[in-house]
Design a protein around this motif. Structure first.
Motif, PDB file in Angstrom:
ATOM      1  N   LYS A  40       0.846  -1.193   0.000  1.00 35.76           N
ATOM      2  CA  LYS A  40       0.000   0.000   0.000  1.00 35.76           C
ATOM      3  C   LYS A  40       0.882   1.244   0.000  1.00 35.76           C
ATOM      4  N   ILE A  41       0.489   2.244  -0.790  1.00 39.87           N
ATOM      5  CA  ILE A  41       1.249   3.492  -0.877  1.00 39.87           C
ATOM      6  C   ILE A  41       0.302   4.668  -0.687  1.00 39.87           C
ATOM      7  N   LEU A  42       0.847   5.746  -0.162  1.00 37.71           N
ATOM      8  CA  LEU A  42       0.132   7.011  -0.012  1.00 37.71           C
ATOM      9  C   LEU A  42       0.942   8.083  -0.703  1.00 37.71           C
ATOM     10  N   ILE A  43       0.319   8.848  -1.557  1.00 37.34           N
ATOM     11  CA  ILE A  43       0.996   9.926  -2.274  1.00 37.34           C
ATOM     12  C   ILE A  43       0.435  11.236  -1.764  1.00 37.34           C
ATOM     13  N   TYR A  44       1.322  12.048  -1.169  1.00 35.81           N
ATOM     14  CA  TYR A  44       0.910  13.319  -0.577  1.00 35.81           C
ATOM     15  C   TYR A  44       1.151  14.502  -1.504  1.00 35.81           C
ATOM     16  N   ARG A  45       1.908  14.317  -2.554  1.00 39.72           N
ATOM     17  CA  ARG A  45       2.188  15.418  -3.482  1.00 39.72           C
ATOM     18  C   ARG A  45       1.064  15.522  -4.513  1.00 39.72           C
ATOM     19  N   VAL A  46      -0.045  16.061  -4.072  1.00 37.15           N
ATOM     20  CA  VAL A  46      -1.226  16.225  -4.915  1.00 37.15           C
ATOM     21  C   VAL A  46      -1.308  17.689  -5.315  1.00 37.15           C
TER      22      VAL A  46
END
Length: 118
Positions: A40-46
């Protein structure tokens, strides 16, 4: 689909939608041996989120915006061959490399703690 986000990862910007998969090079802070299946990954650079009629734009990134996903598999891309030649010096140099790449699927887009799409 009316819901999408623009993220920055791997030195490039991508338009991502929930339920679709994408190939990313240079996944941030993950080594190829850590990119196992279903990680699982989370991308915060939105950079931007569009939710039906409303658009949220960050400066440079949106606060409290997360794109959640998981790794499907990691693989090597096609080989890139570089050939350098100096005609008058009679020197030739040929080398190549293959870059690590990971395919991931976007599960959901979250803004301010609420999931816009599951």
């Amino acid at each position: 689909m009316n819901i999408y986000a623009i993220i920055e990862t791997g030195g490039e910007q991508l338009r991502v939608e929930p339920g679709r998969f994408y190939d990313i090079r240079h996944f941030a802070s993950l080594k190829p041996n850590n990119l196992s299946s279903n990680t699982k990954i989370l991308i915060y650079r939105v950079l931007m989120i569009r939710n039906k009629a409303s658009i949220s734009i960050g400066h440079p990134w949106l606060r409290n915006a997360i794109v959640k996903g998981r790794i499907l598999h990691s693989h090597l891309e096609n080989k890139i061959t570089v050939y350098k030649m100096n005609s008058k010096k009679k020197t030739r140099r040929k080398f190549g490399h293959r870059q690590n790449s990971a395919r991931f699927i976007v599960d959901s887009i979250c803004l301010d703690g609420k999931e816009l799409y599951k």
